[in-house]
Write a protein that holds these residues in place. Sequence first.
Motif, PDB file in Angstrom:
ATOM      1  N   ASP A 146     -29.718  -7.237  23.046  1.00 11.02           N
ATOM      2  CA  ASP A 146     -29.401  -8.655  22.884  1.00 11.02           C
ATOM      3  C   ASP A 146     -29.885  -9.404  24.135  1.00 11.02           C
ATOM      4  OD1 ASP A 146     -27.402  -8.612  24.948  1.00 11.02           O
ATOM      5  OD2 ASP A 146     -25.851  -8.031  23.510  1.00 11.02           O
ATOM      6  N   PRO A 147     -29.883 -10.736  24.124  1.00 12.19           N
ATOM      7  CA  PRO A 147     -30.426 -11.480  25.263  1.00 12.19           C
ATOM      8  C   PRO A 147     -29.742 -11.178  26.592  1.00 12.19           C
ATOM      9  CG  PRO A 147     -30.295 -12.912  23.362  1.00 12.19           C
ATOM     10  CD  PRO A 147     -29.589 -11.637  22.985  1.00 12.19           C
ATOM     11  N   ARG A 148     -28.461 -10.903  26.574  1.00 14.96           N
ATOM     12  CA  ARG A 148     -27.757 -10.585  27.818  1.00 14.96           C
ATOM     13  C   ARG A 148     -28.228  -9.242  28.359  1.00 14.96           C
ATOM     14  NH1 ARG A 148     -25.710 -12.297  32.521  1.00 14.96           N
ATOM     15  NH2 ARG A 148     -24.176 -10.801  33.317  1.00 14.96           N
ATOM     16  N   GLN A 149     -28.360  -8.241  27.491  1.00 15.03           N
ATOM     17  CA  GLN A 149     -28.864  -6.937  27.927  1.00 15.03           C
ATOM     18  C   GLN A 149     -30.296  -7.053  28.455  1.00 15.03           C
ATOM     19  OE1 GLN A 149     -28.133  -4.990  24.164  1.00 15.03           O
ATOM     20  NE2 GLN A 149     -26.417  -3.823  24.998  1.00 15.03           N
ATOM     21  N   ALA A 150     -31.107  -7.881  27.800  1.00 15.27           N
ATOM     22  CA  ALA A 150     -32.478  -8.087  28.272  1.00 15.27           C
ATOM     23  C   ALA A 150     -32.478  -8.716  29.662  1.00 15.27           C
ATOM     24  CB  ALA A 150     -33.245  -8.968  27.289  1.00 15.27           C
ATOM     25  N   PHE A 151     -31.543  -9.643  29.901  1.00 17.03           N
ATOM     26  CA  PHE A 151     -31.426 -10.272  31.219  1.00 17.03           C
ATOM     27  C   PHE A 151     -31.037  -9.237  32.276  1.00 17.03           C
ATOM     28  CE2 PHE A 151     -28.543 -11.996  34.437  1.00 17.03           C
ATOM     29  CZ  PHE A 151     -29.369 -12.942  35.056  1.00 17.03           C
ATOM     30  N   ILE A 152     -30.066  -8.390  31.937  1.00 19.45           N
ATOM     31  CA  ILE A 152     -29.632  -7.355  32.886  1.00 19.45           C
ATOM     32  C   ILE A 152     -30.789  -6.417  33.213  1.00 19.45           C
ATOM     33  CG2 ILE A 152     -28.130  -5.332  33.177  1.00 19.45           C
ATOM     34  CD1 ILE A 152     -26.023  -6.814  31.483  1.00 19.45           C
ATOM     35  N   LEU A 153     -31.494  -5.955  32.184  1.00 19.19           N
ATOM     36  CA  LEU A 153     -32.611  -5.036  32.404  1.00 19.19           C
ATOM     37  C   LEU A 153     -33.692  -5.697  33.257  1.00 19.19           C
ATOM     38  CD1 LEU A 153     -34.131  -2.413  31.970  1.00 19.19           C
ATOM     39  CD2 LEU A 153     -34.887  -3.285  29.743  1.00 19.19           C
ATOM     40  N   THR A 154     -34.005  -6.948  32.974  1.00 22.95           N
ATOM     41  CA  THR A 154     -35.010  -7.668  33.768  1.00 22.95           C
ATOM     42  C   THR A 154     -34.579  -7.759  35.223  1.00 22.95           C
ATOM     43  OG1 THR A 154     -35.685  -8.980  31.846  1.00 22.95           O
ATOM     44  CG2 THR A 154     -36.268  -9.842  34.009  1.00 22.95           C
ATOM     45  N   GLY A 164     -40.702  -8.468  17.522  1.00 20.92           N
ATOM     46  CA  GLY A 164     -41.417  -8.560  16.255  1.00 20.92           C
ATOM     47  C   GLY A 164     -42.042  -9.907  15.993  1.00 20.92           C
ATOM     48  N   TYR A 165     -41.588 -10.943  16.716  1.00 21.24           N
ATOM     49  CA  TYR A 165     -42.176 -12.280  16.611  1.00 21.24           C
ATOM     50  C   TYR A 165     -41.805 -13.034  17.894  1.00 21.24           C
ATOM     51  CZ  TYR A 165     -37.479 -13.868  15.226  1.00 21.24           C
ATOM     52  OH  TYR A 165     -36.129 -14.141  15.199  1.00 21.24           O
ATOM     53  N   PRO A 166     -42.525 -14.107  18.225  1.00 16.86           N
ATOM     54  CA  PRO A 166     -42.384 -14.722  19.556  1.00 16.86           C
ATOM     55  C   PRO A 166     -40.982 -15.176  19.944  1.00 16.86           C
ATOM     56  CG  PRO A 166     -44.380 -15.503  18.492  1.00 16.86           C
ATOM     57  CD  PRO A 166     -43.640 -14.699  17.455  1.00 16.86           C
ATOM     58  N   ASP A 167     -40.207 -15.742  19.019  1.00 19.58           N
ATOM     59  CA  ASP A 167     -38.901 -16.295  19.376  1.00 19.58           C
ATOM     60  C   ASP A 167     -37.736 -15.379  19.013  1.00 19.58           C
ATOM     61  OD1 ASP A 167     -40.027 -18.667  20.387  1.00 19.58           O
ATOM     62  OD2 ASP A 167     -40.174 -19.504  18.369  1.00 19.58           O
ATOM     63  N   ALA A 168     -37.994 -14.084  18.923  1.00 22.47           N
ATOM     64  CA  ALA A 168     -36.940 -13.141  18.534  1.00 22.47           C
ATOM     65  C   ALA A 168     -35.777 -13.182  19.522  1.00 22.47           C
ATOM     66  CB  ALA A 168     -37.506 -11.732  18.446  1.00 22.47           C
ATOM     67  N   GLU A 169     -34.575 -13.093  18.995  1.00 28.80           N
ATOM     68  CA  GLU A 169     -33.380 -13.048  19.839  1.00 28.80           C
ATOM     69  C   GLU A 169     -33.136 -11.630  20.330  1.00 28.80           C
ATOM     70  OE1 GLU A 169     -28.824 -13.529  18.644  1.00 28.80           O
ATOM     71  OE2 GLU A 169     -29.795 -15.473  18.870  1.00 28.80           O
ATOM     72  N   ARG A 170     -33.149 -10.671  19.415  1.00 29.85           N
ATOM     73  CA  ARG A 170     -32.964  -9.269  19.773  1.00 29.85           C
ATOM     74  C   ARG A 170     -34.339  -8.636  19.920  1.00 29.85           C
ATOM     75  NH1 ARG A 170     -28.056  -7.093  19.138  1.00 29.85           N
ATOM     76  NH2 ARG A 170     -28.881  -5.052  18.596  1.00 29.85           N
ATOM     77  N   ARG A 223     -25.859  -0.541  15.459  1.00 29.89           N
ATOM     78  CA  ARG A 223     -26.319  -1.936  15.580  1.00 29.89           C
ATOM     79  C   ARG A 223     -27.607  -2.017  16.387  1.00 29.89           C
ATOM     80  NH1 ARG A 223     -28.297  -6.012  15.035  1.00 29.89           N
ATOM     81  NH2 ARG A 223     -27.470  -8.141  15.184  1.00 29.89           N
ATOM     82  N   ASP A 224     -27.773  -1.127  17.357  1.00 30.13           N
ATOM     83  CA  ASP A 224     -28.941  -1.179  18.234  1.00 30.13           C
ATOM     84  C   ASP A 224     -30.248  -0.916  17.501  1.00 30.13           C
ATOM     85  OD1 ASP A 224     -27.053  -1.522  20.161  1.00 30.13           O
ATOM     86  OD2 ASP A 224     -27.232   0.483  21.026  1.00 30.13           O
ATOM     87  N   LYS A 225     -30.165  -0.321  16.324  1.00 32.88           N
ATOM     88  CA  LYS A 225     -31.379  -0.016  15.553  1.00 32.88           C
ATOM     89  C   LYS A 225     -31.881  -1.214  14.751  1.00 32.88           C
ATOM     90  CE  LYS A 225     -31.576   4.352  16.731  1.00 32.88           C
ATOM     91  NZ  LYS A 225     -32.707   4.870  17.545  1.00 32.88           N
ATOM     92  N   VAL A 226     -31.110  -2.297  14.789  1.00 31.14           N
ATOM     93  CA  VAL A 226     -31.416  -3.470  13.975  1.00 31.14           C
ATOM     94  C   VAL A 226     -31.699  -4.672  14.865  1.00 31.14           C
ATOM     95  CG1 VAL A 226     -30.586  -4.965  12.118  1.00 31.14           C
ATOM     96  CG2 VAL A 226     -29.869  -2.559  12.202  1.00 31.14           C
ATOM     97  N   GLY A 227     -32.811  -5.345  14.592  1.00 30.98           N
ATOM     98  CA  GLY A 227     -33.151  -6.553  15.323  1.00 30.98           C
ATOM     99  C   GLY A 227     -32.644  -7.781  14.592  1.00 30.98           C
ATOM    100  N   ASP A 228     -33.435  -8.836  14.592  1.00 31.19           N
ATOM    101  CA  ASP A 228     -33.032 -10.071  13.922  1.00 31.19           C
ATOM    102  C   ASP A 228     -33.078  -9.896  12.402  1.00 31.19           C
ATOM    103  OD1 ASP A 228     -32.844 -11.090  16.447  1.00 31.19           O
ATOM    104  OD2 ASP A 228     -34.507 -12.502  16.253  1.00 31.19           O
ATOM    105  N   ILE A 229     -32.148 -10.553  11.734  1.00 28.80           N
ATOM    106  CA  ILE A 229     -32.090 -10.548  10.273  1.00 28.80           C
ATOM    107  C   ILE A 229     -32.378 -11.974   9.789  1.00 28.80           C
ATOM    108  CG2 ILE A 229     -30.612 -10.253   8.247  1.00 28.80           C
ATOM    109  CD1 ILE A 229     -29.086  -8.116   9.774  1.00 28.80           C
ATOM    110  N   HIS A 230     -33.383 -12.102   8.918  1.00 30.77           N
ATOM    111  CA  HIS A 230     -33.767 -13.413   8.402  1.00 30.77           C
ATOM    112  C   HIS A 230     -33.432 -13.513   6.921  1.00 30.77           C
ATOM    113  CE1 HIS A 230     -35.952 -14.733  12.015  1.00 30.77           C
ATOM    114  NE2 HIS A 230     -36.216 -13.450  12.161  1.00 30.77           N
ATOM    115  N   VAL A 231     -32.450 -14.352   6.610  1.00 25.84           N
ATOM    116  CA  VAL A 231     -32.077 -14.578   5.218  1.00 25.84           C
ATOM    117  C   VAL A 231     -33.067 -15.575   4.632  1.00 25.84           C
ATOM    118  CG1 VAL A 231     -30.267 -15.332   3.638  1.00 25.84           C
ATOM    119  CG2 VAL A 231     -29.663 -14.130   5.750  1.00 25.84           C
TER     120      VAL A 231
END
Length: 260
Positions: free
Chosen positions: A40-48, A64-70, A120-128
């Motif tokens: 998630d964005p917080r984990q990405a911030f920590i890793l960075t 998977g695409y430019p504005d992905a959250e996960r 949950r970690d195996k799943v990225g963004d879900i687009h309905v």
Amino acid sequence: MSKELYSHFHSDEHYFVDKAWDWVERAAQNHAVKLTDFLDPRQAFILTSLVNRHPDVHCRFDGGYPDAERRRALVAPDYRSLDEEDMEMAVLSVSSGDGKFLTLEHGDYMGAILGLGMKRDKVGDIHVIEGGCHCLVTRDAADYLHLNLSQVHRVHVQTELLPLNKLELAAVNLDELTLSVASMRMDGIVSDVFRLSRAKVLIPIQAGRCRVNWKPEEDPSKPLKEGDMVSMQGFGRFKVLEVEGVTKKGRIRVKIGKFA
């Protein structure tokens, strides 16, 4: 790792900090390359933050695409080029001819996937999208979901695995509302957005069920600012779109975007 580093992070995040620092150290000392699951964005911030502390390591993020959250991360020694590395993702397309399908929401798909024992970690963004959903998943989870996901909230569905270039994005639907608040305190704004009493929002906040920009926040008096993303478990999430100014009576007008 220096325990002093923990002071920069919430206690609930220390487990992930340890794990991420291990990836960084292995890349620096053992020349190892680590492809993470979705962060998630917080984990990405920590890793960075941790990668930036080590001059011999860098990382790449891709959801998977430019504005992905996960997004997944690739952590590697700095001499290794990451631009062409395979991030091992697939699009799980879920569809059904049943008219009831139109009522299914993000949480329905997420619940069905987790109900199969998937992390949950195996799943990225879900687009309905119209007629179903497109879900980013790790490649090692894709075949299992394709074979086993046959029902979402009592609706029978079919699945198909697609390449990333076939991904369809959902339009972001925000219900906009304008609040007049005495201050930018988190508890006051959260209570107005979710239409709960101030007393009722204190319980989940102090229990660690509220996050600001994906970071656990237990201080009800924390001031929110423009651009903040706020979520409360069981109630949803919203974004502070704009602080419009102060009224003649000294109250603050705030524009909120509540995720539908």
